[in-house]
Design a protein around this motif. Structure first.
Motif, short mmCIF file in Angstrom:
data_model
loop_
_atom_site.label_atom_id
_atom_site.label_comp_id
_atom_site.label_asym_id
_atom_site.label_seq_id
_atom_site.Cartn_x
_atom_site.Cartn_y
_atom_site.Cartn_z
N ALA A 151 -6.20 35.73 -3.02
CA ALA A 151 -5.23 36.49 -2.31
C ALA A 151 -3.80 35.27 -1.98
CB ALA A 151 -5.38 37.04 -1.22
N ARG A 152 -4.40 34.28 -1.47
CA ARG A 152 -3.48 33.05 -1.25
C ARG A 152 -2.81 32.63 -2.50
NH1 ARG A 152 -3.21 27.88 -1.56
NH2 ARG A 152 -5.49 27.51 -1.94
N LYS A 153 -3.59 32.50 -3.63
CA LYS A 153 -3.06 31.98 -4.86
C LYS A 153 -2.07 33.23 -5.74
CE LYS A 153 -6.22 28.37 -5.88
NZ LYS A 153 -7.63 28.54 -6.36
N ALA A 154 -2.69 34.43 -5.68
CA ALA A 154 -2.30 35.32 -6.58
C ALA A 154 -0.80 36.14 -5.74
CB ALA A 154 -3.40 36.60 -7.04
N ILE A 155 -0.96 36.22 -4.66
CA ILE A 155 -0.30 36.93 -3.87
C ILE A 155 0.76 36.24 -3.06
CG2 ILE A 155 0.19 38.71 -1.97
CD1 ILE A 155 -2.50 40.10 -3.24
N TYR A 156 0.30 35.61 -1.92
CA TYR A 156 1.01 34.71 -1.02
C TYR A 156 1.86 33.80 -1.44
CZ TYR A 156 -1.23 37.59 2.54
OH TYR A 156 -1.87 38.59 3.15
N GLU A 157 1.29 33.17 -2.92
CA GLU A 157 2.07 31.85 -3.44
C GLU A 157 3.13 32.51 -4.45
OE1 GLU A 157 -0.63 28.95 -4.58
OE2 GLU A 157 -1.04 28.34 -2.33
N ASN A 158 3.21 33.97 -4.65
CA ASN A 158 4.10 34.40 -5.58
C ASN A 158 5.39 34.69 -4.84
OD1 ASN A 158 5.57 36.26 -7.25
ND2 ASN A 158 3.79 37.28 -8.02
N ASN A 159 6.27 33.92 -5.17
CA ASN A 159 7.68 34.11 -4.48
C ASN A 159 8.26 35.38 -4.70
OD1 ASN A 159 7.47 31.21 -3.48
ND2 ASN A 159 8.55 30.44 -5.42
N ASP A 160 7.93 36.27 -5.56
CA ASP A 160 8.60 37.39 -5.88
C ASP A 160 7.57 38.69 -5.40
OD1 ASP A 160 11.00 36.82 -7.04
OD2 ASP A 160 9.65 35.96 -8.84
N CYS A 161 6.66 38.35 -4.51
CA CYS A 161 5.72 39.34 -4.04
C CYS A 161 5.71 39.21 -2.40
CB CYS A 161 4.32 38.99 -4.26
SG CYS A 161 3.12 40.00 -3.49
N ASN A 162 6.03 40.36 -1.81
CA ASN A 162 5.81 40.23 -0.23
C ASN A 162 4.68 41.13 0.31
OD1 ASN A 162 6.46 39.72 2.31
ND2 ASN A 162 8.30 40.97 2.44
N ALA A 163 3.63 41.20 -0.06
CA ALA A 163 2.61 41.86 0.16
C ALA A 163 1.82 41.57 1.49
CB ALA A 163 1.51 42.05 -1.05
N THR A 164 1.16 42.56 2.14
CA THR A 164 0.25 42.23 3.09
C THR A 164 -1.03 42.59 2.71
OG1 THR A 164 2.10 42.83 4.89
CG2 THR A 164 -0.30 42.80 5.59
N VAL A 165 -1.88 41.88 2.80
CA VAL A 165 -3.26 41.92 2.28
C VAL A 165 -4.08 42.08 3.39
CG1 VAL A 165 -5.30 40.95 1.35
CG2 VAL A 165 -3.07 40.45 0.47
N LYS A 166 -5.04 43.46 3.44
CA LYS A 166 -5.84 43.69 4.32
C LYS A 166 -7.16 44.02 3.74
CE LYS A 166 -4.30 47.64 6.02
NZ LYS A 166 -4.22 48.86 6.74
N TYR A 167 -8.40 44.01 4.52
CA TYR A 167 -9.73 44.24 3.75
C TYR A 167 -10.31 45.45 4.37
CZ TYR A 167 -8.64 39.61 1.92
OH TYR A 167 -8.21 38.49 1.34
N ASP A 168 -10.90 46.17 3.38
CA ASP A 168 -11.68 47.47 4.04
C ASP A 168 -13.12 47.45 3.71
OD1 ASP A 168 -12.33 50.13 4.48
OD2 ASP A 168 -11.23 51.02 2.49
#
Length: 168
Positions: A151-168
Motif C-alpha cells: 500500500a505504501r508503494k501502490a497507493i501512498y506514494e502515488n501523487n494522484d491518489c488520496n486513498a485511506t487504507v484500512k484492513y478488514d
C-alpha cells in the motif's frame, strides 16, 4: 441498430451482444473480458465474472453505475479503468489477482472493499491513480505486513491518489 450493441471480445471470436441484458450466455471457453466488453451496459447489483476468465482488459466494466459488487475468482490480470466510474460499487473480489497491469483501475469509485489473495498483486502502473476514497483491504491476516508495504508503494506514494487504507 448498431448504436444499442456492444462488442464483447473473447479469445478468438467477437460477439455482438445487446445492452441491458438480464442474463449473459457466456461462451464456455471465454478466458478474457475484452476491451470495453461490458462498458456502460446498465449492469446492476452483484456481478460474477465466469470462472474461466483470467484476464479483464481495459474499460471492460466502465460506467456501470448501478453495479454494487464484482467477483472474478480466477482473474489474474486486471487492466486500466476496468471499474472506472462504477459509482455504486462497494466490493471487488479478486482472490487470484497477480497484477494490476495498468492505471486508473478504480478512478471515480466510491469507498471500496477489495478482497485480494495472500500475495499482494504487482501494481506498478498507478492502478489507484485518481482514487480518492477509503479502500478497505480484505486479506488473510498473516499477509497484512506485506500489504502494508504494498500500500505504501501502490497507493501512498502515488501523487494522484488520496486513498485511506484500512484492513478488514
Amino acid at each position: 441498430g448498431m448504436s444499442d450493441l456492444n462488442i464483447m471480445r473473447c479469445s478468438h471470436t467477437t460477439y455482438w451482444v445487446p445492452n441491458n441484458v438480464s442474463e449473459i450466455l457466456w461462451p464456455a471457453d471465454i478466458t478474457t473480458l475484452g476491451v470495453g466488453a461490458l462498458a456502460n451496459w446498465g449492469l446492476s447489483g452483484p456481478f460474477n465474472v465466469p470462472d474461466s476468465v483470467t484476464r479483464i482488459q481495459t474499460m471492460a466494466l466502465v460506467d456501470n453505475t448501478a453495479l454494487t459488487s464484482v467477483s472474478a475468482s480466477n482473474a489474474v490480470d486486471v487492466g486500466a479503468s476496468v471499474f472506472e466510474r462504477c459509482t455504486s460499487l462497494s466490493l471487488v473480489s479478486l482472490p487470484s489477482l497477480t497484477a494490476f497491469s495498468d492505471n486508473q483501475t478504480f478512478r471515480g469509485c466510491p469507498d471500496l472493499t477489495l478482497e485480494l489473495g495472500p500475495t499482494p498483486p504487482s501494481a506498478d502502473f498507478g492502478a489507484f491513480t485518481y482514487y480518492y476514497n477509503t479502500l478497505t483491504l480484505r486479506i488473510p491476516a498473516f499477509a497484512q505486513s506485506a500489504y502494508e508495504e504494498w500500500a505504501r508503494k501502490a497507493i501512498y506514494e502515488n501523487n494522484d491518489c488520496n486513498a485511506t487504507v484500512k484492513y478488514d
